[in-house]
Design an enzyme around this catalytic site. Structure first.
Site, PDB file in Angstrom:
ATOM      1  N   ASN A  18       1.000  -1.107   0.023  1.00  0.00           N
ATOM      2  CA  ASN A  18       0.021  -0.051   0.064  1.00  0.00           C
ATOM      3  C   ASN A  18       0.717   1.182  -0.079  1.00  0.00           C
ATOM      4  O   ASN A  18       1.505   1.557   1.177  1.00  0.00           O
ATOM      5  CB  ASN A  18      -0.871  -0.301   1.316  1.00  0.00           C
ATOM      6  CG  ASN A  18      -1.619   1.337   1.342  1.00  0.00           C
ATOM      7  OD1 ASN A  18      -1.960   1.879   0.337  1.00  0.00           O
ATOM      8  ND2 ASN A  18      -2.330   1.528   2.547  1.00  0.00           N
ATOM      9  N   TRP A  19       0.946   1.852  -1.145  1.00  0.00           N
ATOM     10  CA  TRP A  19       2.091   2.835  -1.250  1.00  0.00           C
ATOM     11  C   TRP A  19       1.592   4.299  -0.782  1.00  0.00           C
ATOM     12  O   TRP A  19       2.370   5.191  -0.371  1.00  0.00           O
ATOM     13  CB  TRP A  19       2.251   2.987  -2.834  1.00  0.00           C
ATOM     14  CG  TRP A  19       3.279   2.009  -3.426  1.00  0.00           C
ATOM     15  CD1 TRP A  19       3.523   0.782  -2.882  1.00  0.00           C
ATOM     16  CD2 TRP A  19       3.747   2.205  -4.741  1.00  0.00           C
ATOM     17  NE1 TRP A  19       4.394   0.261  -3.600  1.00  0.00           N
ATOM     18  CE2 TRP A  19       4.419   0.982  -4.943  1.00  0.00           C
ATOM     19  CE3 TRP A  19       3.598   2.711  -5.809  1.00  0.00           C
ATOM     20  CZ2 TRP A  19       5.221   0.595  -6.112  1.00  0.00           C
ATOM     21  CZ3 TRP A  19       4.193   2.735  -6.906  1.00  0.00           C
ATOM     22  CH2 TRP A  19       5.077   1.506  -6.999  1.00  0.00           C
ATOM     23  N   LYS A  20       0.294   4.354  -0.517  1.00  0.00           N
ATOM     24  CA  LYS A  20      -0.250   5.487   0.226  1.00  0.00           C
ATOM     25  C   LYS A  20      -0.093   6.711  -0.670  1.00  0.00           C
ATOM     26  O   LYS A  20      -0.009   6.573  -1.974  1.00  0.00           O
ATOM     27  CB  LYS A  20       0.218   5.711   1.657  1.00  0.00           C
ATOM     28  CG  LYS A  20       0.072   4.600   2.336  1.00  0.00           C
ATOM     29  CD  LYS A  20       0.353   4.653   4.115  1.00  0.00           C
ATOM     30  CE  LYS A  20       0.127   3.354   4.763  1.00  0.00           C
ATOM     31  NZ  LYS A  20       0.509   3.632   6.136  1.00  0.00           N
ATOM     32  N   HIS A  63      -9.123   1.883   4.892  1.00  0.00           N
ATOM     33  CA  HIS A  63      -7.634   1.756   5.573  1.00  0.00           C
ATOM     34  C   HIS A  63      -8.174   2.927   7.037  1.00  0.00           C
ATOM     35  O   HIS A  63      -8.849   3.699   6.633  1.00  0.00           O
ATOM     36  CB  HIS A  63      -6.833   2.323   4.827  1.00  0.00           C
ATOM     37  CG  HIS A  63      -5.431   2.191   5.250  1.00  0.00           C
ATOM     38  ND1 HIS A  63      -4.860   3.287   6.109  1.00  0.00           N
ATOM     39  CD2 HIS A  63      -4.340   1.443   5.083  1.00  0.00           C
ATOM     40  CE1 HIS A  63      -3.723   2.838   6.379  1.00  0.00           C
ATOM     41  NE2 HIS A  63      -3.358   1.600   5.983  1.00  0.00           N
ATOM     42  N   GLU A  86      -6.349   5.231   7.927  1.00  0.00           N
ATOM     43  CA  GLU A  86      -6.124   6.899   7.322  1.00  0.00           C
ATOM     44  C   GLU A  86      -7.222   7.222   6.621  1.00  0.00           C
ATOM     45  O   GLU A  86      -7.496   8.488   6.758  1.00  0.00           O
ATOM     46  CB  GLU A  86      -4.889   6.828   6.763  1.00  0.00           C
ATOM     47  CG  GLU A  86      -3.803   6.412   7.388  1.00  0.00           C
ATOM     48  CD  GLU A  86      -2.290   6.047   6.660  1.00  0.00           C
ATOM     49  OE1 GLU A  86      -1.477   5.858   7.200  1.00  0.00           O
ATOM     50  OE2 GLU A  86      -2.513   6.019   5.266  1.00  0.00           O
ATOM     51  N   GLU A 138      -5.522  -4.402  10.683  1.00  0.00           N
ATOM     52  CA  GLU A 138      -4.327  -3.293  10.807  1.00  0.00           C
ATOM     53  C   GLU A 138      -4.577  -2.707  12.229  1.00  0.00           C
ATOM     54  O   GLU A 138      -5.376  -1.801  12.286  1.00  0.00           O
ATOM     55  CB  GLU A 138      -4.595  -2.498   9.597  1.00  0.00           C
ATOM     56  CG  GLU A 138      -3.906  -2.975   8.459  1.00  0.00           C
ATOM     57  CD  GLU A 138      -3.574  -1.972   7.596  1.00  0.00           C
ATOM     58  OE1 GLU A 138      -2.252  -2.320   6.965  1.00  0.00           O
ATOM     59  OE2 GLU A 138      -3.880  -1.080   7.573  1.00  0.00           O
ATOM     60  N   GLY A 149       1.980   3.054  11.021  1.00  0.00           N
ATOM     61  CA  GLY A 149       2.972   3.972  10.558  1.00  0.00           C
ATOM     62  C   GLY A 149       3.833   4.575  11.788  1.00  0.00           C
ATOM     63  O   GLY A 149       4.463   5.251  11.748  1.00  0.00           O
ATOM     64  N   SER A 202       3.104  -1.944  10.334  1.00  0.00           N
ATOM     65  CA  SER A 202       4.603  -1.911  10.532  1.00  0.00           C
ATOM     66  C   SER A 202       4.965  -3.619  10.339  1.00  0.00           C
ATOM     67  O   SER A 202       6.209  -3.658  10.790  1.00  0.00           O
ATOM     68  CB  SER A 202       4.702  -1.439  11.800  1.00  0.00           C
ATOM     69  OG  SER A 202       4.264   0.045  11.885  1.00  0.00           O
ATOM     70  N   GLY A 257       2.926  -1.211   4.192  1.00  0.00           N
ATOM     71  CA  GLY A 257       3.139   0.233   3.964  1.00  0.00           C
ATOM     72  C   GLY A 257       4.526   0.738   3.537  1.00  0.00           C
ATOM     73  O   GLY A 257       4.990   0.488   2.534  1.00  0.00           O
TER      74      GLY A 257
END
Length: 255
Positions: A13-15, A98, A100, A170, A176, A216, A237
């Site tokens: 997941n490159w964000k 997600h 975020e 998650e 993160g 992580s 991530g």
């Protein structure tokens, strides 16, 4: 992992990272490193990178995913992207819910469900994220919350569609932050998710569903996490932005 009954999937997941040219370069670097994987390999990239990523991944075992999808087919939703748009662009997977998105963009359990249904209708494979905050964990609500989020996300999803769905546990407190759930905590959380699926669809469907751990996971801890029976892969991530690290995780899932 129980690779004899369900797929192992490592998804990056490159964000909000990498321009199209950078995406192409990173995928070209990854391709020879992951070509012998016995797990599924997915990269979920920003919308603007999709075309470049799909082109770069052609002829390889890397599948491309998106990081979000709207629940309407079209309309006055400035800045959003529909499932049909993603499908035609060559996307196969999509991350939904997600933490975020939930934290910064008002995603709710209801909209997670609507996005999931839209993705399935278009032929996409959802990677649905669930997870608890540190406060919720400390209050003892982890099992209750994970089961609730999982069942809410799967509202009106028929059992036969579960073959195309991945759930990613998650824990919000590990996203993160550099803090990772222990191997046993990850296995326990994934087990709660699997129990919710069993309560809704029965044991056979639960046993066949891929449940990832995210939060992580990196080159150093992947092998331990992936050794657990309920951990069927990872939603990665930061480590997915470094080809050698991502390849190490893929190798761990391929054992």
């Amino acid at each position: 992992m129980k690779k004899d009954v369900r797929k192992a999937v490592i998804a990056g997941n490159w964000k909000m990272n990498k321009t199209p040219s950078e995406a192409k370069a990173l995928i070209e670097e990854m391709k020879p490193l992951v070509k012998d994987a016995t797990c599924d390999v997915v990269l979920c990239v920003p919308f603007v990178d999709i075309y470049a990523a799909v082109e770069a991944a052609k002829g390889s075992n890397i599948k491309i995913g998106a990081e979000n999808v709207h629940f309407k087919e079209s309309g006055a939703y400035t800045g959003e992207v529909s499932a049909d748009m993603l499908k035609e662009a060559g996307v196969e997977y999509v991350v939904i819910g997600h933490s975020e998105r939930r934290t910064y963009f008002a995603e709710t359990d209801q909209t997670v469900n609507l996005r999931t249904l839209a993705a399935l209708k278009a032929g996409l494979k959802p990677i649905i994220c669930v997870g608890e905050t540190l406060e919720q964990r400390e209050l003892g609500y982890t099992e209750t919350l994970l089961k609730f989020q999982t069942k809410m996300a799967l509202t009106n999803v028929p059992a036969e569609a579960m073959k195309d769905i991945i759930i990613a546990y998650e824990p919000v407190w590990a996203i993160g932050t550099g803090v990772t759930a222990t191997d046993d905590q990850a296995d326990e959380g994934n087990g709660f998710v699997r129990a919710a699926i069993e309560e809704k669809y029965g044991k056979d469907v639960a046993e066949a569903t891929t449940v990832q751990y995210g939060g992580s996971m990196n080159a150093g801890n992947a092998e331990g996490l992936l050794s657990k029976v309920n951990v069927d892969g990872g939603l990665i991530g930061g480590a997915s932005l470094k080809a050698p690290d991502f390849a190490t995780i893929v190798a761990a899932a391929s054992k």
